[in-house]
Design a protein around this motif. Structure first.
Motif, PDB file in Angstrom:
ATOM      1  N   ILE A   9       6.011 -77.599  -9.405  1.00  0.00           N
ATOM      2  CA  ILE A   9       5.210 -76.569  -9.661  1.00  0.00           C
ATOM      3  C   ILE A   9       4.478 -76.871 -11.170  1.00  0.00           C
ATOM      4  N   VAL A  10       3.669 -77.327 -11.670  1.00  0.00           N
ATOM      5  CA  VAL A  10       2.575 -77.502 -12.841  1.00  0.00           C
ATOM      6  C   VAL A  10       2.453 -76.414 -13.620  1.00  0.00           C
ATOM      7  N   GLY A  11       2.078 -75.989 -14.416  1.00  0.00           N
ATOM      8  CA  GLY A  11       2.109 -74.480 -14.819  1.00  0.00           C
ATOM      9  C   GLY A  11       1.798 -73.301 -15.995  1.00  0.00           C
ATOM     10  N   SER A  12       1.493 -72.105 -15.849  1.00  0.00           N
ATOM     11  CA  SER A  12       2.439 -71.691 -17.270  1.00  0.00           C
ATOM     12  C   SER A  12       3.438 -70.602 -17.130  1.00  0.00           C
ATOM     13  N   ILE A  13       3.679 -70.394 -18.271  1.00  0.00           N
ATOM     14  CA  ILE A  13       4.606 -69.819 -18.699  1.00  0.00           C
ATOM     15  C   ILE A  13       4.565 -68.834 -19.495  1.00  0.00           C
ATOM     16  N   ASN A  14       4.761 -66.739 -19.946  1.00  0.00           N
ATOM     17  CA  ASN A  14       4.276 -66.757 -20.861  1.00  0.00           C
ATOM     18  C   ASN A  14       5.372 -65.218 -20.693  1.00  0.00           C
ATOM     19  N   MET A  15       5.223 -64.657 -22.064  1.00  0.00           N
ATOM     20  CA  MET A  15       6.121 -63.181 -22.236  1.00  0.00           C
ATOM     21  C   MET A  15       4.932 -62.225 -22.048  1.00  0.00           C
ATOM     22  N   LYS A  43       1.838 -66.915 -14.668  1.00  0.00           N
ATOM     23  CA  LYS A  43       1.275 -67.253 -13.075  1.00  0.00           C
ATOM     24  C   LYS A  43       2.348 -68.271 -12.453  1.00  0.00           C
ATOM     25  N   GLY A  44       2.109 -69.809 -13.638  1.00  0.00           N
ATOM     26  CA  GLY A  44       3.149 -70.670 -12.553  1.00  0.00           C
ATOM     27  C   GLY A  44       4.076 -70.329 -12.627  1.00  0.00           C
ATOM     28  N   ALA A  45       4.888 -69.476 -13.683  1.00  0.00           N
ATOM     29  CA  ALA A  45       6.374 -68.629 -14.304  1.00  0.00           C
ATOM     30  C   ALA A  45       6.570 -68.119 -12.854  1.00  0.00           C
ATOM     31  N   ASN A  46       5.893 -67.447 -12.846  1.00  0.00           N
ATOM     32  CA  ASN A  46       5.837 -66.757 -11.689  1.00  0.00           C
ATOM     33  C   ASN A  46       6.349 -66.682 -10.100  1.00  0.00           C
ATOM     34  N   GLN A  47       5.292 -67.942  -9.739  1.00  0.00           N
ATOM     35  CA  GLN A  47       5.736 -68.689  -8.668  1.00  0.00           C
ATOM     36  C   GLN A  47       6.776 -69.720  -9.043  1.00  0.00           C
ATOM     37  N   ALA A  48       7.229 -69.695  -9.272  1.00  0.00           N
ATOM     38  CA  ALA A  48       8.697 -70.426  -9.790  1.00  0.00           C
ATOM     39  C   ALA A  48       9.518 -69.798  -9.320  1.00  0.00           C
ATOM     40  N   VAL A  49       9.552 -68.376  -9.688  1.00  0.00           N
ATOM     41  CA  VAL A  49      10.565 -67.388  -9.702  1.00  0.00           C
ATOM     42  C   VAL A  49      10.462 -67.383  -7.754  1.00  0.00           C
ATOM     43  N   THR A  95       5.257 -69.658 -28.032  1.00  0.00           N
ATOM     44  CA  THR A  95       4.508 -69.779 -26.273  1.00  0.00           C
ATOM     45  C   THR A  95       3.470 -68.190 -25.903  1.00  0.00           C
ATOM     46  N   GLY A  96       3.171 -68.704 -24.392  1.00  0.00           N
ATOM     47  CA  GLY A  96       2.498 -68.073 -23.726  1.00  0.00           C
ATOM     48  C   GLY A  96       2.313 -66.759 -24.148  1.00  0.00           C
ATOM     49  N   THR A  97       1.749 -66.167 -24.345  1.00  0.00           N
ATOM     50  CA  THR A  97       1.951 -64.540 -24.386  1.00  0.00           C
ATOM     51  C   THR A  97       0.602 -63.841 -23.463  1.00  0.00           C
ATOM     52  N   ALA A  98       1.094 -62.545 -23.254  1.00  0.00           N
ATOM     53  CA  ALA A  98      -0.291 -61.729 -22.639  1.00  0.00           C
ATOM     54  C   ALA A  98       0.427 -60.573 -22.786  1.00  0.00           C
ATOM     55  N   THR A  99      -0.554 -60.309 -23.865  1.00  0.00           N
ATOM     56  CA  THR A  99      -0.235 -58.146 -24.757  1.00  0.00           C
ATOM     57  C   THR A  99      -1.153 -57.214 -23.585  1.00  0.00           C
ATOM     58  N   ILE A 100      -0.626 -56.724 -22.910  1.00  0.00           N
ATOM     59  CA  ILE A 100      -1.377 -55.577 -21.697  1.00  0.00           C
ATOM     60  C   ILE A 100      -1.510 -54.484 -22.078  1.00  0.00           C
ATOM     61  N   ILE A 101      -2.318 -53.385 -22.680  1.00  0.00           N
ATOM     62  CA  ILE A 101      -1.994 -52.116 -22.836  1.00  0.00           C
ATOM     63  C   ILE A 101      -2.425 -51.417 -21.638  1.00  0.00           C
ATOM     64  N   LEU A 102      -1.617 -50.755 -20.700  1.00  0.00           N
ATOM     65  CA  LEU A 102      -1.758 -49.820 -19.828  1.00  0.00           C
ATOM     66  C   LEU A 102      -1.991 -48.403 -20.277  1.00  0.00           C
ATOM     67  N   SER A 103      -2.845 -47.877 -19.843  1.00  0.00           N
ATOM     68  CA  SER A 103      -3.579 -46.176 -19.645  1.00  0.00           C
ATOM     69  C   SER A 103      -3.956 -46.132 -18.370  1.00  0.00           C
ATOM     70  N   GLU A 104      -4.134 -45.151 -18.221  1.00  0.00           N
ATOM     71  CA  GLU A 104      -3.600 -44.234 -16.790  1.00  0.00           C
ATOM     72  C   GLU A 104      -4.933 -44.974 -16.098  1.00  0.00           C
ATOM     73  N   ASN A 105      -6.186 -44.762 -16.168  1.00  0.00           N
ATOM     74  CA  ASN A 105      -7.404 -45.419 -15.817  1.00  0.00           C
ATOM     75  C   ASN A 105      -7.971 -47.016 -16.353  1.00  0.00           C
ATOM     76  N   ASP A 106      -7.011 -47.048 -17.363  1.00  0.00           N
ATOM     77  CA  ASP A 106      -8.342 -48.768 -18.040  1.00  0.00           C
ATOM     78  C   ASP A 106      -6.319 -49.454 -18.328  1.00  0.00           C
ATOM     79  N   ASN A 107      -7.025 -50.331 -18.026  1.00  0.00           N
ATOM     80  CA  ASN A 107      -6.008 -51.378 -18.373  1.00  0.00           C
ATOM     81  C   ASN A 107      -6.220 -53.080 -19.164  1.00  0.00           C
ATOM     82  N   ARG A 108      -5.908 -53.388 -20.214  1.00  0.00           N
ATOM     83  CA  ARG A 108      -6.808 -54.473 -21.332  1.00  0.00           C
ATOM     84  C   ARG A 108      -5.429 -55.152 -21.535  1.00  0.00           C
TER      85      ARG A 108
END
Length: 298
Positions: A9-15, A43-49, A95-108
């Motif tokens: 797998i050639v791909g991304s690794i994020n926290m 995506k790369g890391a997830n698919q690897a697992v 290291t790559g990161t994804a910062t995720i804000i989770l709200s009941e009706n809105d995810n960013r």
């Protein structure tokens, strides 16, 4: 299966950094959140697992920063029995990161690619032996497009088939579409791909994931569909990555296409029953039991 399937797998690794809140902040506003948690992602890391849990010998080509997240993610790979000699530690990048804000009706979500942008064609060529010694290569689009092209060139020259998961979607050059053995879009990505003048010529390569509606694909020029499974859905994050990793592991091991898609479809269904992209990914025995319960064989 007599020998362990080899997947590169050639791909991304994020926290993934996730915070939950009842109210999305407006510009300049501070609000109180509830929970904060970190999860390995990309995506790369997830698919690897997912592929490793299916029993594949997974070799990863990627990059992390020289920081605590990078160390944690490399440890996670080791714990999942994923080979890391193709992962570079980049001194001057985070290291790559994804910062995720989770709200009941809105995810960013804000993705900072960081070290993933350092996965260059030269980086791939340096680790070309990991590709050449594989039964199959799995790619996504969270590393530079020229790196995808370089990987496919090495794979093609050595008769190693490539699965390309076209996500996050971007228009793909002709050389990529022609070189891929399989393309695995979801329905939204498929709609974008239909704009390509080459679409007719790649239809037989498509394995389309349709969420709870299942999967459609072509086999010997005949359209086939595998139905979705009725399961209690907790979190759909990573379901597509689970599908791709499981599919890659099965095809690399010589499983026939229809059986490989059936197993991957079941893996994705199992994965949505737990929170977190990697937490719910099943092992092969889970899938065999799941299909047996539903009187389906892999």
């Amino acid at each position: 299966m007599s020998t362990q399937p080899n997947v590169c797998i050639v791909g991304s690794i994020n926290m993934d950094l996730t915070v939950t809140t009842d109210k999305m902040p407006m510009q300049g506003e501070t609000v109180l959140g509830q929970d904060f948690f970190t999860n390995p992602g990309g995506k790369g890391a997830n698919q690897a697992v997912a592929a490793a849990r299916m029993g594949a010998n997974v070799k990863f080509i990627g990059a992390v920063g020289d920081d605590p997240f990078g160390k944690t993610l490399l440890t996670n790979f080791t714990n999942e029995n994923i080979r890391t000699e193709g992962i570079e530690i980049v001194r001057d990048a985070s290291t790559g990161t994804a910062t995720i804000i989770l709200s009941e009706n809105d995810n960013r979500i804000i993705v900072a690619s960081g070290a993933n942008q350092s996965v260059t064609p030269d980086h791939v060529r340096k680790h070309r032996n990991l590709i050449i010694t594989s039964d199959l290569v799995l790619l996504q689009l969270e590393v530079p497009l020229e790196t995808i092209v370089a990987t496919m060139e090495i794979a093609k020259a050595n008769n190693v088939p490539v699965i390309l998961n076209p996500a996050p979607y971007q228009p793909l050059p002709e050389e990529i579409l022609k070189a891929a053995a399989y393309l695995t879009p979801n329905e939204i990505e498929l709609a974008s791909m239909k704009a390509s003048p080459l679409f007719t010529s790649i239809k037989d390569k498509l394995i389309v994931t349709r969420g709870d509606k299942g999967v459609s694909f072509a086999e010997h020029g005949i359209e086939r569909e595998i139905s979705g499974h009725s399961v209690q859905v907790i979190d759909t994050t990573g379901a597509g990555d689970t599908f791709n990793g499981a599919l890659a592991a099965e095809l690399a091991g010589g499983t026939e296409l229809a059986d490989a898609v059936t197993a991957a479809n079941a893996a994705a269904a199992i994965s949505v029953s737990k929170t977190g992209a990697q937490a719910g990914m099943p092992v092969k025995e889970d899938i065999q039991g799941f299909l047996h319960e539903r009187n389906m064989s892999e």
